[in-house]
Motif scaffolding. Structure first.
Motif, mmCIF file in Angstrom:
data_model
loop_
_atom_site.group_PDB
_atom_site.id
_atom_site.type_symbol
_atom_site.label_atom_id
_atom_site.label_comp_id
_atom_site.label_asym_id
_atom_site.label_seq_id
_atom_site.Cartn_x
_atom_site.Cartn_y
_atom_site.Cartn_z
ATOM 1 N N ALA A 81 -21.703 56.676 39.027
ATOM 2 C CA ALA A 81 -22.927 57.430 39.272
ATOM 3 C C ALA A 81 -22.601 58.845 39.741
ATOM 4 O O ALA A 81 -23.272 59.809 39.350
ATOM 5 C CB ALA A 81 -23.794 56.713 40.309
ATOM 6 N N LEU A 82 -21.548 58.992 40.556
ATOM 7 C CA LEU A 82 -21.135 60.320 41.002
ATOM 8 C C LEU A 82 -20.733 61.179 39.818
ATOM 9 O O LEU A 82 -21.125 62.350 39.714
ATOM 10 C CB LEU A 82 -19.971 60.198 41.989
ATOM 11 C CG LEU A 82 -19.348 61.515 42.468
ATOM 12 C CD1 LEU A 82 -20.367 62.327 43.249
ATOM 13 C CD2 LEU A 82 -18.111 61.245 43.329
ATOM 14 N N GLY A 83 -19.947 60.605 38.893
ATOM 15 C CA GLY A 83 -19.561 61.363 37.719
ATOM 16 C C GLY A 83 -20.756 61.729 36.866
ATOM 17 O O GLY A 83 -20.879 62.868 36.390
ATOM 18 N N ALA A 84 -21.666 60.771 36.681
ATOM 19 C CA ALA A 84 -22.854 61.030 35.863
ATOM 20 C C ALA A 84 -23.749 62.078 36.498
ATOM 21 O O ALA A 84 -24.473 62.793 35.788
ATOM 22 C CB ALA A 84 -23.627 59.728 35.658
ATOM 23 N N LEU A 94 -19.501 60.780 33.606
ATOM 24 C CA LEU A 94 -19.708 62.100 33.005
ATOM 25 C C LEU A 94 -19.684 62.023 31.488
ATOM 26 O O LEU A 94 -20.500 62.658 30.797
ATOM 27 C CB LEU A 94 -18.617 63.051 33.501
ATOM 28 C CG LEU A 94 -18.746 64.536 33.169
ATOM 29 C CD1 LEU A 94 -19.984 65.121 33.804
ATOM 30 C CD2 LEU A 94 -17.500 65.277 33.646
ATOM 31 N N ALA A 95 -18.769 61.217 30.941
ATOM 32 C CA ALA A 95 -18.615 61.112 29.495
ATOM 33 C C ALA A 95 -19.827 60.472 28.826
ATOM 34 O O ALA A 95 -20.087 60.705 27.644
ATOM 35 C CB ALA A 95 -17.353 60.316 29.156
ATOM 36 N N VAL A 96 -20.552 59.643 29.562
ATOM 37 C CA VAL A 96 -21.780 59.055 29.014
ATOM 38 C C VAL A 96 -22.953 60.007 29.179
ATOM 39 O O VAL A 96 -23.747 60.211 28.260
ATOM 40 C CB VAL A 96 -22.097 57.711 29.695
ATOM 41 C CG1 VAL A 96 -23.439 57.170 29.216
ATOM 42 C CG2 VAL A 96 -21.008 56.694 29.402
ATOM 43 N N ALA A 97 -23.072 60.622 30.356
ATOM 44 C CA ALA A 97 -24.252 61.421 30.662
ATOM 45 C C ALA A 97 -24.303 62.740 29.901
ATOM 46 O O ALA A 97 -25.374 63.137 29.410
ATOM 47 C CB ALA A 97 -24.314 61.686 32.169
ATOM 48 N N LEU A 98 -23.174 63.436 29.772
ATOM 49 C CA LEU A 98 -23.204 64.765 29.160
ATOM 50 C C LEU A 98 -23.614 64.752 27.686
ATOM 51 O O LEU A 98 -24.436 65.577 27.270
ATOM 52 C CB LEU A 98 -21.839 65.449 29.331
ATOM 53 C CG LEU A 98 -21.570 66.048 30.708
ATOM 54 C CD1 LEU A 98 -20.184 66.671 30.744
ATOM 55 C CD2 LEU A 98 -22.620 67.108 31.057
ATOM 56 N N PRO A 99 -23.072 63.860 26.844
ATOM 57 C CA PRO A 99 -23.524 63.849 25.444
ATOM 58 C C PRO A 99 -25.017 63.562 25.306
ATOM 59 O O PRO A 99 -25.687 64.101 24.419
ATOM 60 C CB PRO A 99 -22.694 62.729 24.806
ATOM 61 C CG PRO A 99 -21.495 62.606 25.666
ATOM 62 C CD PRO A 99 -21.973 62.900 27.050
ATOM 63 N N LEU A 100 -25.557 62.728 26.188
ATOM 64 C CA LEU A 100 -26.982 62.424 26.126
ATOM 65 C C LEU A 100 -27.819 63.638 26.540
ATOM 66 O O LEU A 100 -28.875 63.906 25.962
ATOM 67 C CB LEU A 100 -27.300 61.239 27.034
ATOM 68 C CG LEU A 100 -26.655 59.907 26.618
ATOM 69 C CD1 LEU A 100 -26.992 58.825 27.630
ATOM 70 C CD2 LEU A 100 -27.129 59.501 25.229
ATOM 71 N N ARG A 101 -27.331 64.370 27.537
ATOM 72 C CA ARG A 101 -28.013 65.602 27.934
ATOM 73 C C ARG A 101 -27.974 66.619 26.808
ATOM 74 O O ARG A 101 -28.990 67.268 26.488
ATOM 75 C CB ARG A 101 -27.361 66.165 29.188
ATOM 76 C CG ARG A 101 -27.876 67.528 29.631
ATOM 77 C CD ARG A 101 -29.345 67.487 29.962
ATOM 78 N NE ARG A 101 -29.823 68.805 30.375
ATOM 79 C CZ ARG A 101 -31.069 69.231 30.228
ATOM 80 N NH1 ARG A 101 -31.976 68.446 29.669
ATOM 81 N NH2 ARG A 101 -31.435 70.432 30.644
ATOM 82 N N ALA A 149 -30.504 61.314 31.432
ATOM 83 C CA ALA A 149 -29.069 61.311 31.137
ATOM 84 C C ALA A 149 -28.283 60.744 32.312
ATOM 85 O O ALA A 149 -27.345 59.963 32.134
ATOM 86 C CB ALA A 149 -28.599 62.723 30.800
ATOM 87 N N PHE A 150 -28.659 61.123 33.540
ATOM 88 C CA PHE A 150 -27.996 60.580 34.725
ATOM 89 C C PHE A 150 -28.221 59.074 34.832
ATOM 90 O O PHE A 150 -27.295 58.313 35.132
ATOM 91 C CB PHE A 150 -28.525 61.267 35.989
ATOM 92 C CG PHE A 150 -28.189 60.529 37.259
ATOM 93 C CD1 PHE A 150 -26.891 60.526 37.742
ATOM 94 C CD2 PHE A 150 -29.162 59.814 37.945
ATOM 95 C CE1 PHE A 150 -26.568 59.833 38.905
ATOM 96 C CE2 PHE A 150 -28.844 59.117 39.109
ATOM 97 C CZ PHE A 150 -27.551 59.133 39.585
ATOM 98 N N MET A 151 -29.462 58.628 34.597
ATOM 99 C CA MET A 151 -29.762 57.206 34.718
ATOM 100 C C MET A 151 -28.931 56.384 33.732
ATOM 101 O O MET A 151 -28.414 55.319 34.071
ATOM 102 C CB MET A 151 -31.257 56.957 34.501
ATOM 103 C CG MET A 151 -32.129 57.523 35.608
ATOM 104 S SD MET A 151 -31.708 56.880 37.259
ATOM 105 C CE MET A 151 -32.166 55.155 37.079
ATOM 106 N N PHE A 152 -28.796 56.867 32.486
ATOM 107 C CA PHE A 152 -27.949 56.174 31.516
ATOM 108 C C PHE A 152 -26.497 56.173 31.981
ATOM 109 O O PHE A 152 -25.789 55.167 31.876
ATOM 110 C CB PHE A 152 -28.041 56.843 30.141
ATOM 111 C CG PHE A 152 -29.125 56.297 29.266
ATOM 112 C CD1 PHE A 152 -29.073 54.986 28.809
ATOM 113 C CD2 PHE A 152 -30.195 57.082 28.873
ATOM 114 C CE1 PHE A 152 -30.059 54.475 27.994
ATOM 115 C CE2 PHE A 152 -31.198 56.582 28.059
ATOM 116 C CZ PHE A 152 -31.131 55.277 27.618
ATOM 117 N N GLY A 153 -26.028 57.325 32.505
ATOM 118 C CA GLY A 153 -24.632 57.417 32.918
ATOM 119 C C GLY A 153 -24.286 56.453 34.027
ATOM 120 O O GLY A 153 -23.280 55.741 33.966
ATOM 121 N N GLN A 154 -25.118 56.389 35.068
ATOM 122 C CA GLN A 154 -24.808 55.491 36.177
ATOM 123 C C GLN A 154 -25.032 54.035 35.799
ATOM 124 O O GLN A 154 -24.326 53.142 36.271
ATOM 125 C CB GLN A 154 -25.620 55.869 37.422
ATOM 126 C CG GLN A 154 -27.129 55.763 37.285
ATOM 127 C CD GLN A 154 -27.657 54.369 37.524
ATOM 128 O OE1 GLN A 154 -27.062 53.599 38.267
ATOM 129 N NE2 GLN A 154 -28.768 54.030 36.893
#
Length: 256
Positions: free
Chosen positions: A28-31, A160-167, A176-181
């Motif tokens: 979650a911190l990374g996201a 981070l790798a999940v959240a950034l492409p979605l953003r 994007a954060f919710m998906f990442g965490q």
């Protein structure tokens, strides 16, 4: 110390649950970086992926394989899930979904991929705590904590790798954060199940340890190393993998 005494007094499954909640929180911190930025350099991501691969390889040996035998069942288990569950690996930017065809959104495919990735990590932490609680195979609480810390640290770039492409694909910062965490919410489940299973099946301890190691090694070979090498930074990604391996080895020996 009161905090240490409190943790030591908990049941093994609860220790594993808390440890894997910690590893999820670092995802979650990374996201959460997506709340402040829209992109990050490929070079930085490749270095982070290389470090994660090295950490997981070292953790697989020092915390799981060294006191155990065999690993093919764990790799086969994750390989089967890889075939059965539609998913899209972060870093694959052209919609190259794997697994059976499915009309899932890019977010759902990415979330499925990280679930495949993170469940074995949570399970590995749980099995390690279970082994330490039973005093089996030379496993120690320090080694289990080192494994949780190592996996938690490499979860930061994963979020981070999940959240950034979605953003970048147009999702709001919040979504994007919710998906990442959410990609690592499965880790506490795997952690609790792994610890509970090992605690009730001591004769199966070596097999459970090697199963978890095989699952993690499959993820490293199938996902982390190929993705770290895709961005044109192969040399530094390789060096980062070696650095991650050595760092995790030192951490495990120091705490174990």
């Amino acid at each position: 110390m009161p905090g240490v005494d409190f943790f030591n007094d908990l049941s093994t499954p609860m220790q594993a649950l808390l440890a894997t909640i910690f590893t999820w929180s670092l995802t979650a911190l990374g996201a959460s970086a997506v709340l402040f930025t829209r992109s990050v350099s490929n070079r930085l991501l490749n270095i982070a992926q290389g470090l994660a691969a090295g950490v997981m390889l070292a953790a697989s040996f020092w915390s799981l394989l060294a006191p155990a035998i065999g690993l093919l069942l764990g790799a086969a288990f994750v390989g089967l899930l890889d075939k059965l569950l539609p998913h899209l690996h972060p870093g694959f930017s052209h919609g190259e979904a794997e697994g059976p065809p499915a009309r899932w959104s890019q977010g759902a495919l990415l979330l499925a991929a990280m679930t495949l990735h993170n469940f074995p990590e949570g399970m590995a932490v749980g099995v390690s705590f279970g082994a330490a609680g039973a005093g089996a195979g030379g496993a120690t609480l320090g080694g289990a904590l080192a494994l949780a810390l190592g996996i938690g640290l490499q979860n930061i770039p994963e979020g981070l790798a999940v959240a950034l492409p979605l953003r970048a694909a147009g999702l709001s910062r919040r979504r994007a954060f919710m998906f990442g965490q959410a990609s690592a919410l499965v880790e506490p489940v795997g952690g609790w199940l792994g610890a509970a299973f090992v605690g009730t099946s001591l004769p199966l301890m070596p097999y459970a340890l090697s199963f978890a190691a095989g699952a993690m090694i499959f993820v490293v070979i199938e996902e982390l190393i190929p993705e770290a090498q895709r961005g044109g930074n192969a040399d530094i990604a390789t060096q980062a993998t070696l650095l991650g391996f050595v760092a995790m080895m030192i951490l495990d020996v120091a705490l174990g």
